[in-house]
Design a protein around this motif. Structure first.
Motif, PDB file in Angstrom:
ATOM      1  N   ALA A   1      79.840 103.821 -69.506  1.00 47.36           N
ATOM      2  CA  ALA A   1      79.756 103.156 -68.215  1.00 47.36           C
ATOM      3  C   ALA A   1      79.189 104.121 -67.190  1.00 47.36           C
ATOM      4  O   ALA A   1      79.369 105.340 -67.301  1.00 47.36           O
ATOM      5  N   TRP A   2      78.495 103.574 -66.200  1.00 49.83           N
ATOM      6  CA  TRP A   2      77.949 104.381 -65.121  1.00 49.83           C
ATOM      7  C   TRP A   2      77.834 103.506 -63.867  1.00 49.83           C
ATOM      8  O   TRP A   2      78.289 102.358 -63.863  1.00 49.83           O
ATOM      9  N   ALA A   3      77.256 104.029 -62.824  1.00 49.43           N
ATOM     10  CA  ALA A   3      77.135 103.285 -61.568  1.00 49.43           C
ATOM     11  C   ALA A   3      75.666 103.103 -61.214  1.00 49.43           C
ATOM     12  O   ALA A   3      74.812 103.903 -61.612  1.00 49.43           O
ATOM     13  N   GLU A   4      75.386 102.044 -60.466  1.00 47.83           N
ATOM     14  CA  GLU A   4      74.067 101.845 -59.864  1.00 47.83           C
ATOM     15  C   GLU A   4      74.228 101.765 -58.349  1.00 47.83           C
ATOM     16  O   GLU A   4      75.160 101.127 -57.856  1.00 47.83           O
ATOM     17  N   ILE A   5      73.328 102.412 -57.631  1.00 51.04           N
ATOM     18  CA  ILE A   5      73.342 102.415 -56.168  1.00 51.04           C
ATOM     19  C   ILE A   5      72.025 101.829 -55.668  1.00 51.04           C
ATOM     20  O   ILE A   5      70.949 102.179 -56.174  1.00 51.04           O
ATOM     21  N   TRP A   6      72.114 100.919 -54.713  1.00 53.42           N
ATOM     22  CA  TRP A   6      70.903 100.304 -54.153  1.00 53.42           C
ATOM     23  C   TRP A   6      70.243 101.282 -53.191  1.00 53.42           C
ATOM     24  O   TRP A   6      70.866 101.763 -52.249  1.00 53.42           O
ATOM     25  N   VAL A   7      68.971 101.572 -53.449  1.00 51.81           N
ATOM     26  CA  VAL A   7      68.201 102.478 -52.595  1.00 51.81           C
ATOM     27  C   VAL A   7      67.161 101.634 -51.867  1.00 51.81           C
ATOM     28  O   VAL A   7      66.185 101.171 -52.474  1.00 51.81           O
ATOM     29  N   GLU A   8      67.383 101.439 -50.588  1.00 50.03           N
ATOM     30  CA  GLU A   8      66.555 100.522 -49.800  1.00 50.03           C
ATOM     31  C   GLU A   8      65.093 100.944 -49.794  1.00 50.03           C
ATOM     32  O   GLU A   8      64.189 100.108 -49.902  1.00 50.03           O
ATOM     33  N   GLY A   9      64.837 102.239 -49.695  1.00 49.67           N
ATOM     34  CA  GLY A   9      63.454 102.711 -49.645  1.00 49.67           C
ATOM     35  C   GLY A   9      62.671 102.392 -50.909  1.00 49.67           C
ATOM     36  O   GLY A   9      61.460 102.149 -50.855  1.00 49.67           O
ATOM     37  N   LEU A  10      63.343 102.396 -52.052  1.00 51.26           N
ATOM     38  CA  LEU A  10      62.697 102.079 -53.327  1.00 51.26           C
ATOM     39  C   LEU A  10      62.733 100.591 -53.644  1.00 51.26           C
ATOM     40  O   LEU A  10      62.059 100.126 -54.567  1.00 51.26           O
ATOM     41  N   LYS A  11      63.580  99.848 -52.921  1.00 52.13           N
ATOM     42  CA  LYS A  11      63.770  98.421 -53.170  1.00 52.13           C
ATOM     43  C   LYS A  11      64.221  98.156 -54.602  1.00 52.13           C
ATOM     44  O   LYS A  11      63.793  97.213 -55.255  1.00 52.13           O
ATOM     45  N   CYS A  12      65.121  99.004 -55.097  1.00 55.92           N
ATOM     46  CA  CYS A  12      65.643  98.789 -56.443  1.00 55.92           C
ATOM     47  C   CYS A  12      66.973  99.515 -56.603  1.00 55.92           C
ATOM     48  O   CYS A  12      67.344 100.373 -55.798  1.00 55.92           O
ATOM     49  N   TRP A  13      67.669  99.148 -57.663  1.00 54.41           N
ATOM     50  CA  TRP A  13      68.887  99.844 -58.051  1.00 54.41           C
ATOM     51  C   TRP A  13      68.510 101.101 -58.824  1.00 54.41           C
ATOM     52  O   TRP A  13      67.560 101.095 -59.620  1.00 54.41           O
ATOM     53  N   VAL A  14      69.280 102.154 -58.617  1.00 54.46           N
ATOM     54  CA  VAL A  14      69.086 103.408 -59.359  1.00 54.46           C
ATOM     55  C   VAL A  14      70.409 103.776 -60.006  1.00 54.46           C
ATOM     56  O   VAL A  14      71.458 103.779 -59.352  1.00 54.46           O
TER      57      VAL A  14
END
Length: 271
Positions: free
Chosen positions: A206-219
């Protein structure tokens, strides 16, 4: 990379139950860095029910097992082609606004200590991607990987206080920290081929995803392993926390206790 997966979950009941209903998030996601080639989920004595793609883009499939039954096996087997996208989830179709993942849940709710860790990590940081990396590094430093000290219901705050935990605890803590500073974050369940030589081993992860507005995607950020997901990872599904993103959820009609045994193996068959 071409990865093969074998995942078996065996449920045993103290007394025969009248029936079992399960909801599965056991089908790999489709996005630029991951394409399933062949995939099959079977349930012993099971009847396949309805399936749908939810707002987060995950395939949810129902199964029912009529009773009386004392034992059920859920078996997953398949092959997935993966590519390193430096953690970025691009080409994944979903319809939920990222802001939904600012919502706090019991396992991820930050206490004063977790909120302070998050604030210190992003102090003076203006770039959201950099902030996300700083948060992941801070959680990695604060919680050492150690199996057996936490359990399925340990919260992010409790794991931080212990200073030890497993991948679920790292993911919950990172999600809580990110939400505390206004970054949407979510929990991801999947598999990881951790062995460098590709030998078979237990590999649920399991891991986490964080929304990065500048990239317009989840990382994606794997604080337990101090990295972003690459081609060793297989993504199954996501949710607000571990329970929400669980690969298998269900209920049994009966009064007896339930135990389970899980075996997961992942192997590279081609570079």
């Amino acid at each position: 990379m071409i990865l093969t997966v074998t995942h078996t979950t065996l449920y045993r009941y103290d007394a025969p139950v009248r029936g079992v209903v399960q909801s599965h998030r056991l089908t790999p996601s489709r996005f630029d860095g991951q394409q399933p080639r062949a995939w099959q989920v079977t349930v012993s004595g099971g009847i396949v029910g309805g399936g749908f793609r939810d707002g987060a883009g995950d395939w949810v499939q129902s199964h029912s097992v009529p009773g009386p039954v004392s034992e059920i096996t859920v078996h997953v087997e398949g092959t997935v082609e993966t590519r390193d996208t430096t953690g970025m989830l691009r080409g994944h179709r979903e319809g939920i606004a990222p802001e939904v993942y600012l919502r706090k849940t019991a396992p991820t709710r930050p206490d004063a200590a977790l909120a302070a860790l998050a604030a210190a990590a992003v102090a003076g940081c203006d770039d959201r991607l950099d902030c996300a990396h700083r948060l992941s590094a801070a959680v990695s430093e604060a919680i050492a990987y150690r199996p057996g000290v936490t359990h399925a219901h340990t919260t992010a705050a409790e794991a931080l206080a212990l200073g030890e935990g497993v991948c679920q605890d790292h993911a919950h803590a990172l999600i809580g920290a990110a939400r505390a500073v206004g970054l949407p974050a979510r929990y991801v369940s999947g598999y990881l081929m951790a062995a460098e030589d590709g030998t078979r081993h237990e590999a649920a992860h399991a891991w986490a995803e964080i929304w990065v507005e500048g990239l317009k995607c989840w990382v994606g950020f794997d604080a337990a392993n101090r990295c972003c997901p690459d081609d060793r990872y297989i993504r199954l599904g996501s949710g607000l926390d571990a329970r929400d993103a669980a690969p298998i959820r269900g209920s049994a009609r009966g009064t007896g206790g339930e135990s389970l045994d899980v075996t997961v193996a992942i192997q590279s068959v081609q570079q």
